[in-house]
Design an enzyme around this catalytic site. Structure first.
Site, PDB file in Angstrom:
ATOM      1  N   GLU A   1      98.647  11.177 -25.565  1.00  0.00           N
ATOM      2  CA  GLU A   1      99.870  11.826 -25.147  1.00  0.00           C
ATOM      3  C   GLU A   1     100.477  11.566 -23.928  1.00  0.00           C
ATOM      4  O   GLU A   1      99.967  12.038 -22.877  1.00  0.00           O
ATOM      5  CB  GLU A   1      99.715  13.438 -25.597  1.00  0.00           C
ATOM      6  CG  GLU A   1      98.183  13.881 -24.734  1.00  0.00           C
ATOM      7  CD  GLU A   1      98.395  15.408 -24.472  1.00  0.00           C
ATOM      8  OE1 GLU A   1      99.001  15.945 -25.081  1.00  0.00           O
ATOM      9  OE2 GLU A   1      97.617  15.873 -23.452  1.00  0.00           O
TER      10      GLU A   1
ATOM     11  N   SER B   1     106.479  14.227 -28.280  1.00  0.00           N
ATOM     12  CA  SER B   1     107.556  14.443 -28.979  1.00  0.00           C
ATOM     13  C   SER B   1     107.708  13.772 -30.237  1.00  0.00           C
ATOM     14  O   SER B   1     108.835  13.196 -30.785  1.00  0.00           O
ATOM     15  CB  SER B   1     108.763  14.119 -27.983  1.00  0.00           C
ATOM     16  OG  SER B   1     108.921  14.916 -26.733  1.00  0.00           O
TER      17      SER B   1
ATOM     18  N   GLY C   1     103.772  19.161 -30.956  1.00  0.00           N
ATOM     19  CA  GLY C   1     104.233  20.329 -30.289  1.00  0.00           C
ATOM     20  C   GLY C   1     105.344  21.322 -30.938  1.00  0.00           C
ATOM     21  O   GLY C   1     104.953  21.729 -31.787  1.00  0.00           O
ATOM     22  N   GLY C   2     106.488  21.149 -30.283  1.00  0.00           N
ATOM     23  CA  GLY C   2     107.430  22.000 -30.763  1.00  0.00           C
ATOM     24  C   GLY C   2     108.039  21.727 -32.127  1.00  0.00           C
ATOM     25  O   GLY C   2     108.336  22.728 -32.870  1.00  0.00           O
TER      26      GLY C   2
ATOM     27  N   HIS D   1      94.065  18.818 -22.822  1.00  0.00           N
ATOM     28  CA  HIS D   1      95.643  18.646 -23.083  1.00  0.00           C
ATOM     29  C   HIS D   1      96.222  18.408 -21.727  1.00  0.00           C
ATOM     30  O   HIS D   1      95.675  19.100 -20.657  1.00  0.00           O
ATOM     31  CB  HIS D   1      96.054  19.757 -23.696  1.00  0.00           C
ATOM     32  CG  HIS D   1      97.328  19.693 -24.267  1.00  0.00           C
ATOM     33  ND1 HIS D   1      98.648  19.911 -23.138  1.00  0.00           N
ATOM     34  CD2 HIS D   1      97.910  19.267 -25.399  1.00  0.00           C
ATOM     35  CE1 HIS D   1      99.595  19.824 -23.898  1.00  0.00           C
ATOM     36  NE2 HIS D   1      99.347  19.346 -25.323  1.00  0.00           N
TER      37      HIS D   1
ATOM     38  N   GLU E   1      98.618  19.789 -20.087  1.00  0.00           N
ATOM     39  CA  GLU E   1      99.036  21.213 -19.489  1.00  0.00           C
ATOM     40  C   GLU E   1      97.881  21.691 -18.982  1.00  0.00           C
ATOM     41  O   GLU E   1      98.085  22.353 -17.996  1.00  0.00           O
ATOM     42  CB  GLU E   1      99.795  21.811 -20.717  1.00  0.00           C
ATOM     43  CG  GLU E   1     101.019  21.508 -21.004  1.00  0.00           C
ATOM     44  CD  GLU E   1     101.758  21.926 -22.359  1.00  0.00           C
ATOM     45  OE1 GLU E   1     102.997  21.273 -22.685  1.00  0.00           O
ATOM     46  OE2 GLU E   1     101.181  22.716 -22.959  1.00  0.00           O
TER      47      GLU E   1
ATOM     48  N   ASN F   1     100.272  21.830 -32.543  1.00  0.00           N
ATOM     49  CA  ASN F   1      99.899  22.855 -31.222  1.00  0.00           C
ATOM     50  C   ASN F   1     100.949  23.637 -31.042  1.00  0.00           C
ATOM     51  O   ASN F   1     101.855  23.228 -30.494  1.00  0.00           O
ATOM     52  CB  ASN F   1      99.586  21.779 -30.320  1.00  0.00           C
ATOM     53  CG  ASN F   1      99.230  22.649 -28.808  1.00  0.00           C
ATOM     54  OD1 ASN F   1      98.903  23.713 -28.961  1.00  0.00           O
ATOM     55  ND2 ASN F   1      99.256  22.014 -27.753  1.00  0.00           N
ATOM     56  N   TRP F   2     100.624  24.874 -31.312  1.00  0.00           N
ATOM     57  CA  TRP F   2     101.745  26.112 -31.397  1.00  0.00           C
ATOM     58  C   TRP F   2     101.926  26.447 -29.562  1.00  0.00           C
ATOM     59  O   TRP F   2     102.988  27.000 -29.336  1.00  0.00           O
ATOM     60  CB  TRP F   2     101.398  27.152 -31.959  1.00  0.00           C
ATOM     61  CG  TRP F   2     101.307  26.920 -33.575  1.00  0.00           C
ATOM     62  CD1 TRP F   2     101.592  25.544 -34.284  1.00  0.00           C
ATOM     63  CD2 TRP F   2     101.064  27.771 -34.642  1.00  0.00           C
ATOM     64  NE1 TRP F   2     101.397  25.871 -35.552  1.00  0.00           N
ATOM     65  CE2 TRP F   2     101.240  27.134 -35.880  1.00  0.00           C
ATOM     66  CE3 TRP F   2     100.917  29.200 -34.592  1.00  0.00           C
ATOM     67  CZ2 TRP F   2     101.116  27.900 -37.161  1.00  0.00           C
ATOM     68  CZ3 TRP F   2     100.856  29.781 -35.930  1.00  0.00           C
ATOM     69  CH2 TRP F   2     100.869  29.226 -37.253  1.00  0.00           C
ATOM     70  N   LYS F   3     100.999  25.835 -28.961  1.00  0.00           N
ATOM     71  CA  LYS F   3     100.950  26.177 -27.304  1.00  0.00           C
ATOM     72  C   LYS F   3     101.153  27.725 -27.468  1.00  0.00           C
ATOM     73  O   LYS F   3     100.493  28.839 -28.330  1.00  0.00           O
ATOM     74  CB  LYS F   3     102.109  25.738 -26.800  1.00  0.00           C
ATOM     75  CG  LYS F   3     101.835  23.925 -26.971  1.00  0.00           C
ATOM     76  CD  LYS F   3     102.699  23.049 -25.946  1.00  0.00           C
ATOM     77  CE  LYS F   3     102.578  21.664 -26.329  1.00  0.00           C
ATOM     78  NZ  LYS F   3     103.377  20.911 -25.503  1.00  0.00           N
TER      79      LYS F   3
ATOM     80  N   GLY G   1     107.378  17.744 -24.648  1.00  0.00           N
ATOM     81  CA  GLY G   1     108.454  18.514 -24.508  1.00  0.00           C
ATOM     82  C   GLY G   1     109.886  18.125 -23.682  1.00  0.00           C
ATOM     83  O   GLY G   1     110.553  19.077 -23.338  1.00  0.00           O
TER      84      GLY G   1
END
Length: 250
Positions: free
Chosen positions: A167, A212, A233-234, A95, A97, A10-12, A173
């Site tokens: 999640e 993470s 994610g990151g 998600h 967010e 997930n590149w967000k 993050g």
């Protein structure tokens, strides 16, 4: 049964035309023989670019969100038919967010999940608890409620076509991650919860971990019996990290 591992990136709200191509070139050069299903979810603005770059590679394309409405006066929204035009196969839904920053309720998440399935695409249904909820020992209650909202809308039989991603919000993050056993405990609970309605479908549902995940902890996570991959994610924005996670799943 053996469930195929999935690694979804997930590149967000990250990326550019140049960095996207460089990232994918680096990843694709390293994963040709891997057995895991690899999915990337770029921002909407880059779906067309990424659709072309992954065509014929075995990497699947996901959207980070979608409207529950087919079309109409919904400024700023993107419909599922538009996503299908770009060869999108998966859609993230619920998600944390989206739930936290944009007020998406369990009801909205259920409506979106239903619409995604009806469009012929595959939802990646995100569930998980906040730090406060974990500290109050409400993790399993929260996850059950989030699953139930969707079960009540689409029925357990439709879960044969749903990917679930657990999640823990406190681990997204932050650099924090649930231990492999903590994650496994929730994954096992989710599978057993679905099994109360249909054991056969519960056994087939792929449940990803998304908190993470890094190359350094992915192998231990993937060794757990109910962890079927990761929603990354990151680390999915770093070639070496994403490739390392994919290789540990394959």
């Amino acid at each position: 049964m053996t469930r195929k591992k999935i690694v979804a990136g997930n590149w967000k709200m990250n990326g550019s035309l140049e960095t996207n191509e460089r990232l994918l070139d680096g990843v694709l050069a390293e994963i040709e023989s891997e057995n895991a299903l690899v999915i990337v979810a770029p921002p909407f603005t880059y779906l067309s670019q990424i659709s072309g770059l992954v065509k014929g590679t075995g990497v699947s394309l996901a959207a980070q969100n979608a409207s529950q409405y087919l079309s109409g006066a919904y400024t700023g929204e993107t419909s599922l038919t538009m996503l299908k035009d770009l060869s999108v196969e998966y859609v993230l839904v619920g998600h944390s967010e989206r739930r936290t920053y944009y007020g998406e309720t369990d009801h909205v998440v259920a409506e979106k999940t239903k619409a995604i399935l009806e469009s012929g695409l595959t939802p990646i249904l995100c569930i998980g608890e906040s730090l406060e909820e974990r500290q109050a020992e409400q993790t399993l209650v929260v996850c059950a409620n989030q699953i139930n909202a969707v079960l009540n809308k689409i029925g357990v039989s439709s879960f044969a076509k749903v990917v679930v991603a657990y999640e823990p919000v406190w681990a997204i993050g932050t650099g924090l991650s649930a231990t492999a056993q903590q994650a496994q405990d929730v994954h096992e609970f989710v599978r057993k919860h679905i099994a109360t309605q249909n054991a056969e479908i519960a056994e087939k549902v792929q449940i990803l971990y998304g908190g993470s995940v890094k190359a350094s902890n992915s192998e231990e996570l993937f060794s757990m019996p109910d962890i079927d991959g990761a929603l990354v994610g990151g680390a999915s924005l770093i070639v070496e990290e994403f490739v390392g996670i994919i290789k540990s799943a394959g």
